[in-house]
Write an enzyme that holds these catalytic residues in place. Structure first.
Site, PDB file in Angstrom:
ATOM      1  N   THR A 197      39.291  36.634  31.209  1.00  0.00           N
ATOM      2  CA  THR A 197      38.829  36.759  32.597  1.00  0.00           C
ATOM      3  C   THR A 197      38.015  38.034  32.808  1.00  0.00           C
ATOM      4  O   THR A 197      38.209  39.026  32.114  1.00  0.00           O
ATOM      5  CB  THR A 197      40.003  36.711  33.600  1.00  0.00           C
ATOM      6  OG1 THR A 197      39.477  36.808  34.923  1.00  0.00           O
ATOM      7  CG2 THR A 197      40.997  37.831  33.377  1.00  0.00           C
ATOM      8  N   ARG A 198      37.097  37.945  33.789  1.00  0.00           N
ATOM      9  CA  ARG A 198      36.332  39.122  34.207  1.00  0.00           C
ATOM     10  C   ARG A 198      36.432  39.280  35.721  1.00  0.00           C
ATOM     11  O   ARG A 198      35.646  39.963  36.338  1.00  0.00           O
ATOM     12  CB  ARG A 198      34.853  39.000  33.787  1.00  0.00           C
ATOM     13  CG  ARG A 198      34.210  37.659  34.052  1.00  0.00           C
ATOM     14  CD  ARG A 198      32.715  37.689  33.789  1.00  0.00           C
ATOM     15  NE  ARG A 198      32.010  37.849  35.034  1.00  0.00           N
ATOM     16  CZ  ARG A 198      31.476  36.867  35.751  1.00  0.00           C
ATOM     17  NH1 ARG A 198      31.550  35.606  35.332  1.00  0.00           N
ATOM     18  NH2 ARG A 198      30.856  37.116  36.879  1.00  0.00           N
ATOM     19  N   HIS A 202      43.831  35.417  41.068  1.00  0.00           N
ATOM     20  CA  HIS A 202      44.479  34.954  42.292  1.00  0.00           C
ATOM     21  C   HIS A 202      45.487  33.863  41.950  1.00  0.00           C
ATOM     22  O   HIS A 202      45.732  33.580  40.787  1.00  0.00           O
ATOM     23  CB  HIS A 202      43.406  34.477  43.275  1.00  0.00           C
ATOM     24  CG  HIS A 202      42.429  35.563  43.642  1.00  0.00           C
ATOM     25  ND1 HIS A 202      42.823  36.726  44.275  1.00  0.00           N
ATOM     26  CD2 HIS A 202      41.087  35.689  43.432  1.00  0.00           C
ATOM     27  CE1 HIS A 202      41.765  37.506  44.456  1.00  0.00           C
ATOM     28  NE2 HIS A 202      40.708  36.911  43.937  1.00  0.00           N
ATOM     29  N   HIS A 205      44.463  31.204  39.443  1.00  0.00           N
ATOM     30  CA  HIS A 205      44.476  31.606  38.022  1.00  0.00           C
ATOM     31  C   HIS A 205      45.907  31.697  37.507  1.00  0.00           C
ATOM     32  O   HIS A 205      46.184  31.395  36.352  1.00  0.00           O
ATOM     33  CB  HIS A 205      43.774  32.954  37.853  1.00  0.00           C
ATOM     34  CG  HIS A 205      42.429  32.994  38.494  1.00  0.00           C
ATOM     35  ND1 HIS A 205      42.206  33.586  39.702  1.00  0.00           N
ATOM     36  CD2 HIS A 205      41.243  32.475  38.088  1.00  0.00           C
ATOM     37  CE1 HIS A 205      40.930  33.434  40.037  1.00  0.00           C
ATOM     38  NE2 HIS A 205      40.329  32.780  39.074  1.00  0.00           N
ATOM     39  N   ARG A 292      35.727  25.739  34.286  1.00  0.00           N
ATOM     40  CA  ARG A 292      34.335  25.329  34.523  1.00  0.00           C
ATOM     41  C   ARG A 292      33.407  26.503  34.246  1.00  0.00           C
ATOM     42  O   ARG A 292      33.727  27.639  34.542  1.00  0.00           O
ATOM     43  CB  ARG A 292      34.167  24.959  35.992  1.00  0.00           C
ATOM     44  CG  ARG A 292      34.559  23.567  36.359  1.00  0.00           C
ATOM     45  CD  ARG A 292      34.516  23.446  37.875  1.00  0.00           C
ATOM     46  NE  ARG A 292      33.160  23.611  38.390  1.00  0.00           N
ATOM     47  CZ  ARG A 292      32.316  22.620  38.608  1.00  0.00           C
ATOM     48  NH1 ARG A 292      32.690  21.385  38.397  1.00  0.00           N
ATOM     49  NH2 ARG A 292      31.092  22.840  39.064  1.00  0.00           N
TER      50      ARG A 292
END
Ligand code: ADP
Length: 592
Positions: A197-198, A202, A205, A292
């Site tokens: 992740t970058r 929340h 996730h 996605r």
């Protein structure tokens, strides 16, 4: 058998280690004295750091031409191993760098990082690289735009790493592949799902990662990127604070590892996704969550997505056996308010009410007006960290920059404005030209050069104050347009409010508070603005004030109203009533 053997082996069989041992390090430090030096870009620094500890195994250094061309054209190293992303060391000039000789590799602050025995120097064409790796040469792509400024030569050869850059932030979370593997192995499960992740994490996730770990019956490796991400992303300090509290409070500590990855992302979508999988394999993972548009940089200059939403997962799925890391594909997760749970958007029956918030909505509907993010969207701890990092405009710093002739009324209005801002609860610094000249700019005169130095000093201090949330008022003649614009350019866009006190010279001269006009007319003072030195009025000031018929207090209140209209101050009614009601949250829920 080592305990680590329960995990998937590193890509290519073994973890590369480029770190010199103590004896070798001494020799290297002696050797660099006679060598030419290069300074690493932040990107090359990240690449080298990962390579040194084996995160990019089987790479043992920056690629030479054969590997580079083969990676561009076939996504494989020259020897046939699948490898989707070129990792090279660009330099713009060769100054003494030669094949067969060494080069000292330094960090931007000049400390020695490594020595390379240069074996090969070749030239590369960034446009071709962009087209083949990123699938585009559109400058809207952040890597493509950056590549055009890279040097045209690329250096390759064995690397001896003397020391890595020290990262004083979050040392407890910065783990090498060996350290992550040992953590994971202790947990006793050969299956590991990595989550890249970058962004801040929340509820969506959280649900996604927990679901992925359950479905793969795996340990979860939360592996956020803290090297380089897409320009404009939430900074890693803020993000890591959200990850830490989330993992501490909402994940099973016996089955979850949080570790930071100093990767310089390419934002290259499908190829990058395969690279992420290879890198995570080196850290011990055999599954990667792929949502996605994985590693996609958004829209190109014609408004089209650079990559299709499923291109990344398709490319990894096609190569997953060879990479050894399986793609765990998920669609966007949405919230079902009726059932108080999350589900993949594609699995929700038509007609079901769902909620989701885009990054833009988070910023514009919640953070900017200072409204708490809803609990269905994010955990309270995360909401608090983001609210603190992205305060609403009425907590931002700003600079009111008065300009105008001597005796125009700048200081008088500035002093009243200071009081009014304090009445609004703001912290205020007043940098008055006359006062500044008694300390910060003591000794400077009134030549063009000295005047500019004075203004730039005031501007620098003002920008520091404004960047850190303070309201700063500057009142100095600041006669030169170009110098004022220079100050504007170091402020956050929109936070420099040029305020022209437009009092005609005749009126100023009549007021002549300090008697300077009279002295200038009598020839006792040279270089006096308005009499024998130029004043360049602003062309497009944010605020223009007249002091003939308008009192100083009225002008100060005009500025307050301007600041309210811009959102830098809560308007007086809102100020009395406090910040906007949180009851508004439900209505702004962003049903999709
Ligand atoms: P500057 O800081 O621009 O050199 P000052 O504020 O020191 O100017 O001086 C302006 C003088 O003009 C003060 O004596 C102030 O009382 C007087 N003055 C008269 N009318 C106004 C007005 N409308 N706004 C500001 N100052 C005014």
């Amino acid at each position: 058998m080592s305990v680590q053997d329960i995990l998937i082996s590193p890509y290519g069989g073994a973890l590369v280690n480029l770190m010199a041992d103590d004896a070798e390090r001494e020799g290297l430090v002696r050797r660099v004295k006679g060598l030419p030096s290069i300074q690493l870009s932040p990107r090359a620094m990240c690449d080298l750091e990962l390579m040194a500890v084996g995160a990019l195994s089987p790479l043992r250094g920056f690629m030479g031409q054969a590997d580079y061309r083969s990676v561009l054209e076939t996504m494989r190293l020259a020897g046939g191993t699948l490898y989707p992303i070129p990792v090279t060391l660009p330099v713009s000039s060769l100054d003494g760098i030669q094949e067969g000789k060494g080069v000292a590799i330094r960090h931007a602050k000049n400390n020695l990082i490594a020595v390379m025995d240069v074996e090969e120097i070749f030239e590369a064409d960034p446009r071709e690289e962009a087209r083949l790796v990123c699938g585009t040469d559109d400058d809207e792509h952040p890597l493509v735009a950056e590549m055009k400024a890279w040097g045209k030569y690329r250096l390759c050869g064995p690397l001896h790493v003397v020391q890595l850059l020290l990262h004083p932030d979050f040392p407890e979370l910065r783990r090498t592949p060996v350290q992550v593997r040992s953590r994971l192995a202790e947990m006793g499960n050969p299956n590991v799902v990595a989550f890249q992740t970058r962004n801040p994490m929340h509820r969506a996730h959280e649900e996604l990662t927990k679901r992925a770990a359950d479905e793969a019956r795996a340990t979860l490796l939360i592996h956020p990127v803290v090297g380089m991400t897409k320009p404009g992303d939430v900074d890693h300090y803020t993000r890591v604070r959200t990850y830490k509290t989330l993992v501490e409070n909402y994940y099973d500590g016996g089955k979850t590892v949080l570790s930071l990855l100093p990767l310089a992302m390419r934002m290259a979508g499908p190829r990058e996704c395969v690279w992420h999988a290879i890198i995570r394999r080196n850290y011990g993972a055999n599954h990667l969550v792929v949502g996605r548009d994985h590693a996609g940089p958004g829209k190109d200059s014609r408004g089209h997505s650079f990559y299709g939403p499923y291109e990344a997962r398709e490319l990894l799925t096609r190569h997953q056996e060879e990479v050894g890391v399986h793609a765990l594909a998920y669609d966007e997760m949405v919230y079902l308010p009726e059932e108080d749970r999350y589900e993949e958007a594609t699995r929700v029956p038509a007609g079901t009410r769902t909620l989701s918030l885009s990054g833009t909505e988070v910023r514009e509907k919640y953070l900017a007006p200072g409204i708490d993010l809803p609990r269905w969207f994010t955990r309270a701890e995360t909401a608090a960290i983001l609210a603190n990092a992205y305060p609403p405009l009425h907590k931002h710093g700003f600079c009111i920059w008065f300009t105008g002739l001597p005796s125009a009324g700048k200081s008088t209005i500035a002093e009243i404005l200071t009081v009014l801002l304090m009445e609004h609860g703001r912290q205020v610094s007043l940098l008055d030209g006359d006062v500044v000249r008694t300390h910060l700019s003591k000794g400077l005169g009134f030549s063009r050069e000295d005047r500019d130095t004075n203004i730039l000093r005031i501007g620098y201090v003002a920008s520091e104050i404004a960047h850190h949330g303070g309201a700063v008022i500057c009142a100095a003649v600041s006669p030169y347009r170009a110098t004022r614009n220079q100050v504007r350019s170091i402020m956050r866009p929109g936070h420099f409010i040029e305020t022209f006190v437009d009092t005609p010279v005749a009126v100023c001269e009549q007021r002549d508070v300090k008697g300077f006009y009279a002295k200038a007319r009598a020839g006792e003072i040279r270089d006096f603005t308005g009499v024998n030195d130029p004043y360049e009025p602003p062309v497009n000031p944010e605020i223009r004030l007249e002091t003939g018929d308008v009192t100083a207090e009225e002008n100060a209140r005009l500025i307050v109203r301007y600041l309210e209209s811009r959102g830098f101050l809560l308007n007086e009614k809102a100020y009395r009533d406090g910040p906007p009601e949180q009851a508004a949250v439900g209505d702004a829920g962003g049903a999709s």
